[in-house]
Design an enzyme around this catalytic site. Structure first.
Site, PDB file in Angstrom:
ATOM      1  N   GLU A   1       0.876  -1.173   0.000  1.00 26.16           N
ATOM      2  CA  GLU A   1       0.000   0.000   0.000  1.00 26.16           C
ATOM      3  C   GLU A   1       0.912   1.220   0.000  1.00 26.16           C
ATOM      4  OE1 GLU A   1      -2.703   2.455   3.119  1.00 26.16           O
ATOM      5  OE2 GLU A   1      -2.890   0.278   3.227  1.00 26.16           O
TER       6      GLU A   1
ATOM      7  N   CYS B   1      -4.099   7.083   5.777  1.00 23.15           N
ATOM      8  CA  CYS B   1      -3.872   6.770   4.367  1.00 23.15           C
ATOM      9  C   CYS B   1      -5.091   7.059   3.511  1.00 23.15           C
ATOM     10  CB  CYS B   1      -3.449   5.311   4.208  1.00 23.15           C
ATOM     11  SG  CYS B   1      -4.573   4.142   4.995  1.00 23.15           S
TER      12      CYS B   1
END
Length: 509
Positions: free
Chosen positions: A245, A282
């Protein structure tokens, strides 16, 4: 040369607190990986695996006070946030224990011979097996949920894969404490403590991804760091899956009708989402398309009021603080970029939240304004004012992959009137999770969750949150014509383990 010490650092002051470890040498990384590799057999029994995960959750909860105190000292995220994150982490461990007990993740399929089929079908039996040792790279912004005992570790252990964790330098002391708890849980079930390895240091992370016994890797962090490891994983003599990620802008579209209907609520909600955790999530909304005109003006005013009332906060480390201040300054210098609430330095160790505005037409073509389409880690977002649907579509067409994409619709649009369905169709190619009338911060641990997206959001199509995250650490294998007595118990006709399976085309539970 002596290994460099690893220090715990207080982000509130930037000062070293205590030495907690030393950076691992290549030999120590090798030893950790080999110990994990040797522990694979102890995870073969699903009952043992599930019990281990539940014991780990119990022990983490029992050590809550010590762990939260250590985490706050190294991250400044605060006891309330950290207590909640630890609870999420324990829930996640127990959720994977339940998945392991159920057994559906093994995807058992059995086909008996069928000579009448074209071509004829032999006896075939298929299920999934663990890959082997998984390298886990901890994230800075979730010291529990995406770190030593986080989702990558929980899902890998659930799949039957030992792990070696590369700790994040922002919370090395906490990493040591959590690893100790996991090893205590392992020992209670006669699992070798090497089932959870822990190494520190940049070079250790490189050695880890290159180790021939590492079978897969999970990463949460920056695009630059994640891409370097992804390339290293692909360049190995035997390439391995790398589930990374890396970064996300998480665009939001506000329709004119939605802004006219509830400008104040949307502005307040946006402020709360973009400043949550000092903007260090995020899935922070980093680009918001807001209509020009009175309705959009009201939303911007609401956002201004709410962000102005947000207190300055401490970022996870001073390097991030410096990058945030420099990134904001570079963006503010662009022509036609305004800052109704100027983000940047707060006190000597804090940052102040804010947001920038820019005409959407500036983002529709390549050039210096591409900077506004890049993630800026911290409490800031970019509000792009669009004149019509075509301008908004032009901006969306230039975006890379994201973890999330959000649209705020009016009540009528949500009921099927207007362009609601079209906007969802435009957002779907951009992200792994598409939200309507909500905010992306907050990722539920649920069976239907998907936390991933097109590159550079992630390097694979898998999720790192939710039950299907376990699939990343397994591979399918089929047996053809194998005698019943030689087959694994999971693939035998009498189903001694009571597994869900597809048997001669029929789903059995």
């Amino acid at each position: 040369m002596a290994a460099a010490p690893v220090w715990s650092v207080d982000p509130r002051t930037g000062k070293q607190r205590e030495q907690v470890a030393v950076e691992a040498t290549a030999q120590e990384v090798d030893a950790a990986v080999r110990a994990a590799h040797d522990a694979r057999g102890a995870l073969a029994d699903r009952t043992v695996r599930a019990a281990f995960l539940r014991t780990a959750a119990d022990k983490l909860e029992a050590a809550k006070d010590q762990l939260v105190e250590a985490a706050d000292a190294e991250t400044a995220l605060g006891p309330v946030r950290l207590t909640g994150e630890l609870a999420r982490t324990c829930y996640q461990l127990r959720a994977f224990a339940g998945i392991v007990d159920e057994g559906a993740f093994l995807d058992v399929v059995i086909n008996h011979p069928d000579a009448t089929a074209t071509p004829p079908i032999p006896d075939l039996r298929r299920y999934k097996v663990p890959l082997g040792v998984v390298a886990v790279y901890s994230a800075s912004n979730f010291p529990f949920a995406f770190s030593v005992a986080g989702g990558d570790t929980a899902s890998a252990l659930g799949a039957g894969c030992p792990v070696v964790v590369k700790s994040h330098p922002d919370h090395p002391g906490l990493s040591e404490l959590v690893a100790k708890v996991l090893r205590m849980a392992a020992a209670e079930h006669d699992i070798p403590v090497g089932v959870v390895g822990l190494v520190h240091g940049f070079e250790a992370g490189i050695e880890l991804i290159r180790h021939p016994l590492v079978a897969a890797a999970g990463f949460t962090g920056s695009i630059r760091g994640g891409r370097a490891l992804f390339d290293a994983a692909a360049a190995r003599p035997v390439p391995i899956p790398f589930h990374g990620e890396l970064g996300s802008l998480n665009p939001v579209v506000i329709t004119e009708a939605a802004a006219a209907e509830r400008a104040e609520a949307i502005g307040t909600g946006l402020a709360g989402s973009m400043t949550l955790g000092v903007g260090q999530f995020c899935v922070k909304p980093g680009l918001v398309l807001v209509p020009s005109g009175a309705a959009g003006d009201g939303l911007v005013k609401s956002l201004t009021d709410a962000v102005s009332d947000t207190e300055a906060g401490v970022l996870l480390d001073h390097r991030m603080r410096d990058n945030f201040i420099a990134g904001v300054a570079e963006r503010v210098e662009l022509p036609d970029v305004d800052s109704p609430v100027t983000p940047g330095a707060g006190s000597e160790h804090t940052v102040s939240a804010g947001f920038l505005t820019v005409p959407a037409e500036r983002l529709a073509g390549e050039g210096a304004y591409d900077l506004l389409l890049e993630e800026c880690f911290g409490p800031v977002t970019v509000v792009a004012r669009y004149d019509d649907d075509a301008q908004a579509q032009a901006v969306l067409s230039r975006l890379p992959g994201n973890l999330t994409a959000t649209v705020h619709l009016s009540e009528e649009e949500a009921a099927g009137e207007g362009r609601g369905a079209e906007i969802l169709a435009e957002l779907t190619p951009l992200a792994g999770r598409v939200l309507v009338n909500g905010w992306p911060t907050g990722v539920a641990v649920a069976a239907a969750q998907h936390h991933g997206g097109p590159y550079p959001a992630t390097t694979s199509t898998s999720t790192s949150v939710g039950g299907t995250a376990i699939e990343r650490w397994m591979r399918p294998v089929a047996y053809q014509g194998a005698p019943e007595a030689l087959l694994p118990k999971e693939l035998r006709d009498d189903n001694p383990l009571g597994l869900p399976r597809r048997f001669n085309g029929n789903l059995e539970r």
